[in-house]
Design an enzyme around this catalytic site. Structure first.
Site, PDB file in Angstrom:
ATOM      1  N   SER A   1      32.259  43.500  47.345  1.00  0.00           N
ATOM      2  CA  SER A   1      32.196  42.702  48.575  1.00  0.00           C
ATOM      3  C   SER A   1      32.075  43.659  49.744  1.00  0.00           C
ATOM      4  O   SER A   1      32.589  44.790  49.683  1.00  0.00           O
ATOM      5  CB  SER A   1      33.486  41.886  48.726  1.00  0.00           C
ATOM      6  OG  SER A   1      33.542  41.335  50.026  1.00  0.00           O
TER       7      SER A   1
ATOM      8  N   TYR B   1      42.731  41.795  48.723  1.00  0.00           N
ATOM      9  CA  TYR B   1      41.353  41.624  48.233  1.00  0.00           C
ATOM     10  C   TYR B   1      40.496  42.821  48.653  1.00  0.00           C
ATOM     11  O   TYR B   1      39.781  43.414  47.842  1.00  0.00           O
ATOM     12  CB  TYR B   1      40.788  40.314  48.792  1.00  0.00           C
ATOM     13  CG  TYR B   1      39.368  40.027  48.378  1.00  0.00           C
ATOM     14  CD1 TYR B   1      39.079  39.610  47.084  1.00  0.00           C
ATOM     15  CD2 TYR B   1      38.311  40.139  49.284  1.00  0.00           C
ATOM     16  CE1 TYR B   1      37.767  39.332  46.693  1.00  0.00           C
ATOM     17  CE2 TYR B   1      37.011  39.856  48.912  1.00  0.00           C
ATOM     18  CZ  TYR B   1      36.738  39.450  47.611  1.00  0.00           C
ATOM     19  OH  TYR B   1      35.446  39.174  47.243  1.00  0.00           O
TER      20      TYR B   1
HETATM   21  N1  LIG Z   1      31.844  33.795  47.353  1.00  0.00           N
HETATM   22  C1  LIG Z   1      31.729  34.809  48.190  1.00  0.00           C
HETATM   23  O1  LIG Z   1      31.447  34.629  49.411  1.00  0.00           O
HETATM   24  C2  LIG Z   1      31.915  36.215  47.711  1.00  0.00           C
HETATM   25  C3  LIG Z   1      31.688  37.267  48.622  1.00  0.00           C
HETATM   26  C4  LIG Z   1      31.828  38.569  48.196  1.00  0.00           C
HETATM   27  C5  LIG Z   1      32.175  38.829  46.895  1.00  0.00           C
HETATM   28  N2  LIG Z   1      32.410  37.797  46.032  1.00  0.00           N
HETATM   29  C6  LIG Z   1      32.786  38.133  44.644  1.00  0.00           C
HETATM   30  O2  LIG Z   1      31.994  37.422  43.729  1.00  0.00           O
HETATM   31  C7  LIG Z   1      32.702  37.218  42.505  1.00  0.00           C
HETATM   32  C8  LIG Z   1      32.646  35.755  42.109  1.00  0.00           C
HETATM   33  O3  LIG Z   1      33.232  35.012  43.153  1.00  0.00           O
HETATM   34  P1  LIG Z   1      32.983  33.455  43.361  1.00  0.00           P
HETATM   35  O4  LIG Z   1      32.730  33.252  44.797  1.00  0.00           O
HETATM   36  O5  LIG Z   1      32.030  32.943  42.378  1.00  0.00           O
HETATM   37  O6  LIG Z   1      34.454  32.910  43.052  1.00  0.00           O
HETATM   38  P2  LIG Z   1      34.944  31.560  42.344  1.00  0.00           P
HETATM   39  O7  LIG Z   1      34.006  30.460  42.611  1.00  0.00           O
HETATM   40  O8  LIG Z   1      36.375  31.430  42.738  1.00  0.00           O
HETATM   41  O9  LIG Z   1      34.846  31.926  40.781  1.00  0.00           O
HETATM   42  C9  LIG Z   1      35.642  32.955  40.275  1.00  0.00           C
HETATM   43  C10 LIG Z   1      35.325  33.121  38.809  1.00  0.00           C
HETATM   44  O10 LIG Z   1      36.146  34.199  38.313  1.00  0.00           O
HETATM   45  C11 LIG Z   1      36.884  33.709  37.206  1.00  0.00           C
HETATM   46  N3  LIG Z   1      38.164  34.392  37.091  1.00  0.00           N
HETATM   47  C12 LIG Z   1      39.130  34.511  38.024  1.00  0.00           C
HETATM   48  N4  LIG Z   1      40.169  35.186  37.518  1.00  0.00           N
HETATM   49  C13 LIG Z   1      39.853  35.488  36.233  1.00  0.00           C
HETATM   50  C14 LIG Z   1      40.505  36.153  35.191  1.00  0.00           C
HETATM   51  N5  LIG Z   1      41.738  36.643  35.349  1.00  0.00           N
HETATM   52  N6  LIG Z   1      39.871  36.292  33.991  1.00  0.00           N
HETATM   53  C15 LIG Z   1      38.638  35.793  33.814  1.00  0.00           C
HETATM   54  N7  LIG Z   1      37.955  35.117  34.759  1.00  0.00           N
HETATM   55  C16 LIG Z   1      38.566  34.976  35.959  1.00  0.00           C
HETATM   56  C17 LIG Z   1      37.068  32.226  37.458  1.00  0.00           C
HETATM   57  O11 LIG Z   1      37.416  31.578  36.255  1.00  0.00           O
HETATM   58  P3  LIG Z   1      38.287  30.193  36.212  1.00  0.00           P
HETATM   59  O12 LIG Z   1      37.299  29.076  36.422  1.00  0.00           O
HETATM   60  O13 LIG Z   1      38.895  30.221  34.852  1.00  0.00           O
HETATM   61  O14 LIG Z   1      39.304  30.298  37.297  1.00  0.00           O
HETATM   62  C18 LIG Z   1      35.680  31.884  37.986  1.00  0.00           C
HETATM   63  O15 LIG Z   1      34.768  31.770  36.937  1.00  0.00           O
HETATM   64  C19 LIG Z   1      34.129  37.736  42.776  1.00  0.00           C
HETATM   65  O16 LIG Z   1      34.272  39.035  42.244  1.00  0.00           O
HETATM   66  C20 LIG Z   1      34.208  37.754  44.281  1.00  0.00           C
HETATM   67  O17 LIG Z   1      35.144  38.704  44.760  1.00  0.00           O
HETATM   68  C21 LIG Z   1      32.289  36.505  46.406  1.00  0.00           C
END
Ligand SMILES: NC(=O)c1ccc[n+]([C@@H]2O[C@H](COP(=O)([O-])OP(=O)(O)OC[C@H]3O[C@@H](n4cnc5c(N)ncnc54)[C@H](OP(=O)(O)O)[C@@H]3O)[C@@H](O)[C@H]2O)c1
Length: 244
Positions: free
Chosen positions: A146, A168
């Site tokens: 990020s 984070y």
């Molecule tokens: N969205 C943004 O704006 C943004 C910006 C920068 C970076 N990111 C990064 O992008 C990645 C995905 O984020 P997202 O926005 O898609 O988040 P999200 O919608 O909250 O999805 C998170 C995913 O990670 C899984 N997860 C969480 N903890 C876990 C664990 N202990 N073991 C296995 N799986 C786990 C969740 O599974 P469950 O369904 O089982 O909970 C879900 O599939 C992350 O690394 C986040 O930091 C996101």
């Protein structure tokens, strides 16, 4: 299938929703991709399992809880029969969590859980997958980081100027260094840390500016075209470099 015509193989963590789910979806639009989609509870990953019916590629869902080290260490056993004699081409460490806290309000247990999920889990999953990546054609590791892991950008984000999302941000800065250390240890791999942008997911929230579809289209362009010369770079989904 001969090695020249075999599918390109991908392992994506956190594939149940958000960015991971959309990534799997877009990969499955091509018959050339074999996707191992890892999620915590495959039985309840309804949206992920539903991709099977429209998929042109091959989808295999496996269980993976990245904070449970036994679960991570069980990955080789789960993926070996799927990959057969072929290696793994792309590992995408995507699973992540974010909590709202500051240096003076953070809960140490939450801090450890965030590091375990966002930093230690990816480190161990990469170790577990390395024998398969070694046999793969592409040898690419994509760590979803990020811009919030950037110290140079820490004051640019108005709402986080006062210490916000501390655990984070630390976990992503640490993931960045881990990625760079991997590039140093294994210059033959292509390892990239990448920010997907601010994306409308459960983590990104409603106010986010990007649809997952747009972010993933960019991510795929960046990672599939990356070469060894790009290894160790901290990139945005647009391909632009992010200052450390
Ligand atoms: N969205 C943004 O704006 C943004 C910006 C920068 C970076 N990111 C990064 O992008 C990645 C995905 O984020 P997202 O926005 O898609 O988040 P999200 O919608 O909250 O999805 C998170 C995913 O990670 C899984 N997860 C969480 N903890 C876990 C664990 N202990 N073991 C296995 N799986 C786990 C969740 O599974 P469950 O369904 O089982 O909970 C879900 O599939 C992350 O690394 C986040 O930091 C996101």
């Amino acid at each position: 299938m001969s090695s020249s015509t075999r599918q390109t193989s991908w392992l994506v963590s956190g594939a149940s929703r958000g960015i991971g789910l959309e990534l799997v979806k877009q990969l499955l639009e091509s018959p050339n991709n074999l996707v191992i989609a890892a999620c915590r509870t495959p039985d309840k990953a309804y949206a992920l399992n539903a991709l099977q019916s429209s998929s042109k590629g091959s989808l295999h869902v496996i269980r993976l809880e990245v904070t449970d080290f036994d679960s991570v260490r069980a990955v080789p056993q789960a993926i070996a029969p799927i990959l057969g004699e072929h290696g793994l081409d792309y590992l995408v460490n995507n699973a992540g969590i974010a909590r709202q806290d500051t240096p003076l309000t953070l809960d140490p247990e939450v801090f450890l859980e965030t590091l375990r999920t966002n930093t230690v889990g990816p480190a161990l999953l990469t170790q577990a997958c390395m024998p398969f990546l070694d046999k793969g054609r592409e040898k690419k590791v994509l760590n979803i980081s990020s811009t919030l892991g950037s110290i140079a950008k820490a004051d640019a984000l108005e709402h986080l100027r006062f210490g916000g999302a501390a655990t984070y941000c630390v976990s992503k800065s640490a993931l960045n260094m881990l990625t760079y250390k991997l590039k140093q240890e294994r210059p033959d791999l292509i390892v990239i840390m990448l920010c997907p942008g601010w994306v409308k997911t459960d983590l990104g929230g409603e106010s986010a500016v990007l649809e997952a579809k747009e972010s993933i289209a960019g991510i795929l362009k960046v990672i599939t075209s990356a070469t060894v010369a790009d290894s160790g770079k901290y990139l945005s989904f647009t391909g632009a470099e992010i200052p450390w």
